[in-house]
Design a protein around this motif. Structure first.
Motif, mmCIF file in Angstrom:
data_model
loop_
_atom_site.group_PDB
_atom_site.id
_atom_site.type_symbol
_atom_site.label_atom_id
_atom_site.label_comp_id
_atom_site.label_asym_id
_atom_site.label_seq_id
_atom_site.Cartn_x
_atom_site.Cartn_y
_atom_site.Cartn_z
ATOM 1 N N GLY A 47 3.786 43.615 -7.966
ATOM 2 C CA GLY A 47 3.354 42.055 -7.646
ATOM 3 C C GLY A 47 3.825 41.164 -8.917
ATOM 4 O O GLY A 47 3.232 40.026 -8.667
ATOM 5 N N LYS A 440 -11.690 28.267 -7.226
ATOM 6 C CA LYS A 440 -10.636 28.877 -6.835
ATOM 7 C C LYS A 440 -10.575 30.336 -7.771
ATOM 8 O O LYS A 440 -10.048 31.162 -7.210
ATOM 9 C CB LYS A 440 -9.344 28.145 -7.256
ATOM 10 C CG LYS A 440 -8.075 28.680 -6.824
ATOM 11 C CD LYS A 440 -6.964 27.699 -6.874
ATOM 12 C CE LYS A 440 -5.605 28.434 -6.694
ATOM 13 N NZ LYS A 440 -4.425 27.590 -7.020
ATOM 14 N N ILE A 444 -10.311 34.421 -6.854
ATOM 15 C CA ILE A 444 -9.373 35.504 -7.171
ATOM 16 C C ILE A 444 -10.204 36.472 -7.809
ATOM 17 O O ILE A 444 -9.871 37.596 -7.579
ATOM 18 C CB ILE A 444 -8.438 34.537 -8.188
ATOM 19 C CG1 ILE A 444 -7.573 33.744 -7.592
ATOM 20 C CG2 ILE A 444 -7.363 35.857 -9.106
ATOM 21 C CD1 ILE A 444 -6.608 33.039 -8.749
ATOM 22 N N ASP A 447 -11.099 39.283 -5.444
ATOM 23 C CA ASP A 447 -10.106 39.826 -4.640
ATOM 24 C C ASP A 447 -9.432 40.935 -5.712
ATOM 25 O O ASP A 447 -8.715 40.061 -6.424
ATOM 26 C CB ASP A 447 -9.308 38.808 -4.049
ATOM 27 C CG ASP A 447 -8.147 39.420 -3.044
ATOM 28 O OD1 ASP A 447 -7.323 40.261 -3.769
ATOM 29 O OD2 ASP A 447 -8.001 39.159 -1.756
ATOM 30 N N GLN A 450 -5.500 39.970 -5.867
ATOM 31 C CA GLN A 450 -5.176 38.731 -6.338
ATOM 32 C C GLN A 450 -5.362 39.078 -8.019
ATOM 33 O O GLN A 450 -4.712 38.304 -8.970
ATOM 34 C CB GLN A 450 -5.808 37.719 -5.785
ATOM 35 C CG GLN A 450 -5.513 37.173 -4.421
ATOM 36 C CD GLN A 450 -6.184 35.953 -4.035
ATOM 37 O OE1 GLN A 450 -5.749 34.981 -4.497
ATOM 38 N NE2 GLN A 450 -7.053 36.082 -3.347
ATOM 39 N N ARG A 453 -2.910 40.892 -10.127
ATOM 40 C CA ARG A 453 -1.658 40.123 -10.203
ATOM 41 C C ARG A 453 -1.638 39.170 -11.385
ATOM 42 O O ARG A 453 -1.027 39.233 -12.310
ATOM 43 C CB ARG A 453 -1.305 39.445 -8.984
ATOM 44 C CG ARG A 453 -0.276 40.222 -7.978
ATOM 45 C CD ARG A 453 0.265 39.415 -7.012
ATOM 46 N NE ARG A 453 -0.721 38.522 -5.992
ATOM 47 C CZ ARG A 453 -1.438 39.166 -5.228
ATOM 48 N NH1 ARG A 453 -1.038 40.452 -4.522
ATOM 49 N NH2 ARG A 453 -2.009 38.243 -4.349
ATOM 50 N N LEU A 454 -3.100 38.599 -11.624
ATOM 51 C CA LEU A 454 -3.430 37.613 -12.404
ATOM 52 C C LEU A 454 -3.429 38.531 -13.879
ATOM 53 O O LEU A 454 -2.950 38.153 -15.039
ATOM 54 C CB LEU A 454 -4.664 36.927 -12.102
ATOM 55 C CG LEU A 454 -5.033 36.172 -13.343
ATOM 56 C CD1 LEU A 454 -4.220 34.997 -13.890
ATOM 57 C CD2 LEU A 454 -6.520 35.396 -12.972
#
Length: 541
Positions: A47, A440, A444, A447, A450, A453-454
């Motif tokens: 990712g 937003k 994230i 989830d 997501q 990945r962050l």
């Protein structure tokens, strides 16, 4: 701390195939070491389109490429204590390309040359600082194995001594099926023989002192043992004269010199004559010399000095903080703990009378009185010293650095608990702000995919160096709440060392992380920590 192991080689005298075989043997040794060691390398993270540096389970790197194959050791997997990496390459050509000056053909003889400085060998294989962490002994054992294979062309040195070497031998013997020989630079008889072939008698003392590894007392004891005649005695006398001329003859350095003399089996009468009566000096007064002699504990009965002398043993290892602080305390107060002999009072009196004549009985009485005072102090200090060292050891374990490998949250010390609670509170507040500030971002955080990945991007950006196990845990995590909490934690930009180490512990230690995350759901705990922090804004970035 600057504890380190250095390995130097002269590649010109080493066969490439034998070097490669030795590489494989050392790789097997460090790979089987207990506690298991940590390597260092790079790994692609799913990712995220970059490779990430991390502490690896595997120690070998590029093992399928003979020209690039190497092992890289940086710490151990039990304590998670890491320092500078030690790298050893399979390809001898990598070192041959760096070849410098080695005029003699014997790397130890070259190292003993005057004004050699830190260029003790033509090629440096590794020299990173281990800080005395557990992997220090694995690196030392590997270096000893290489010196064993190439005795004229490989040399182990650095901030090591006989005690560390013996520990490395004990730990490596079950893995190798034999005991490694001592490195020549801690083995006085072998070192003398190596140097004798190149240095005349007048230069041999200086060459030996330049390369023998050990404190001053050990060095002089070795000289006095290996050179039993008058020359070594004069060398000892010159050193004692230097202390006298600097008005420090009663210092611990002078005491160590006398201890070295006695440990080497030299007679007390000769020591008294050289120190007090010899025309060339130092001409220390007999009363002052008796003060030095008393400080060696030579007249203190072994039962009184035994408990404190036994404390030498832990100091054979370079383990950080506790042993280091203990060494400073003991060296400052109990130099005599290094003495290995005892002379009966009657023999002491006879020796003093033989040298000083009519003054002998009075000097013997002075020695008896000073020794009796020391004996009383030592009996009182025995319990106190053990208490102090226990307290030092407790303080050494109550650090944020130790949190990552802590076995349970209940094992935290007071300082560790304070930091953990404070950082847990800060992370909880930061997570609340993230959720409330940007819809937003809230999506994230809800989830897990997501969020991971962050999180990976943040870890890379903030240069959090984690173990491969920790990265596996991050990638396997499926609970959005945990991932979101990690994101908030890493986003704190914890620049203080303690704060950074707590953040790492929350990523490495699942039980500690669960304890910290539970604080967010405990209103009373959050309120209490917030009050201690002064204001809630104190928990921001």
């Amino acid at each position: 701390m600057g504890v380190h192991v250095i390995l130097d080689i002269d590649p010109r005298g080493i066969d490439e195939a034998e070097w490669a075989a030795t590489y494989e043997e050392t790789l097997a040794l460090v790979s089987a070491w207990q506690p298991r060691l940590l390597g260092w390398g790079w790994r692609a993270i799913e990712g995220v389109r970059v490779r990430v540096p991390m502490y690896m389970r595997s120690l070998g790197r590029d093992v399928d490429d003979p020209k690039r194959a190497r092992w890289h050791v940086v710490g151990d997997r039990d304590s998670l204590q890491t320092a500078e990496g030690q790298v050893f390459y399979r390809d001898l050509g990598r070192y041959a390309a760096q070849l410098g000056e080695c005029p003699d053909g014997d790397i130890v003889v070259t190292a003993a040359m005057p004004d050699r400085g830190d260029t003790s060998g033509p090629v440096r294989v590794f020299s990173g600082r281990t800080r005395g962490y557990p992997y220090h002994f694995a690196v030392l054992a590997a270096a000893m194995l290489i010196e064993e294979r190439f005795p004229q062309h490989a040399m182990v040195w650095g901030e090591i001594d006989r005690g560390q070497v013996e520990q490395a031998r004990r730990l490596s013997a079950p893995l190798l099926g034999r005991e490694l020989p001592l490195p020549v630079r801690v083995d006085a008889p072998r070192l003398i023989e190596r140097l004798r072939a190149r240095y005349a008698a007048g230069a041999l003392f200086g060459a030996f002192k330049r390369v023998f590894l050990g404190e001053a007392g050990e060095r002089y004891e070795a000289v006095l043992r290996v050179f039993p005649g008058e020359d070594a005695a004069k060398e000892w006398q010159r050193a004692l004269r230097a202390f006298a001329e600097s008005r420090s003859q009663a210092s611990s350095d002078a005491v160590r010199l006398v201890i070295a003399w006695l440990n080497a089996g030299r007679g007390l009468r000769e020591a008294c004559r050289l120190a007090c009566l010899a025309p060339e000096g130092p001409r220390i007064s007999p009363e002052e010399f008796i003060g030095i002699l008393a400080s060696t504990w030579v007249a203190v009965p072994p039962p009184a000095r035994g408990p404190l002398s036994a404390l030498c043993k832990p100091l054979e290892t370079p383990h950080p903080t506790a042993s280091w602080c203990g060494a400073l305390f003991l060296d400052a107060t109990m130099t005599g703990r290094r003495l290995r002999i005892h002379i009966e009072p009657a023999a002491l009196s006879a020796d003093l009378s033989a040298v000083f004549g009519d003054r002998g009985p009075a000097l013997a009485e002075q020695l008896r009185e000073e020794s009796a005072k020391l004996e009383a102090q030592l009996r009182e200090l025995a319990d106190d010293t053990n208490t102090i060292l226990a307290e030092i050891g407790g303080a050494a374990s109550d650090t944020t650095e130790a949190l990552a490998a802590l076995c349970s949250a209940e094992a935290m010390g007071p300082q560790q608990r304070t930091w953990v609670r404070a950082m847990a509170w800060r992370a909880a507040k930061a997570l609340a702000r993230l959720r409330d500030g940007d819809p937003k971002m809230a999506g994230i955080l809800d989830d897990a995919a997501q969020g991971k990945r962050l999180l990976a991007e943040l870890l890379i950006e903030r240069q959090f160096l984690l173990t491969e196990d920790a990265w596996d845990g991050v990638l396997a995590e499926r609970e959005p709440e945990v991932v979101a909490w990690w994101i908030a934690l890493v986003g704190l930009r914890a620049s203080e060392l303690d704060a950074s180490e707590v953040c790492r512990a929350f990523l490495e230690n699942a039980e500690l992380r669960a304890y910290a995350m539970a604080i967010r759901r405990d209103e009373a705990a959050m309120r209490e920590i917030g009050e201690l922090a002064g204001t809630e804004s104190a928990g921001g970035e």
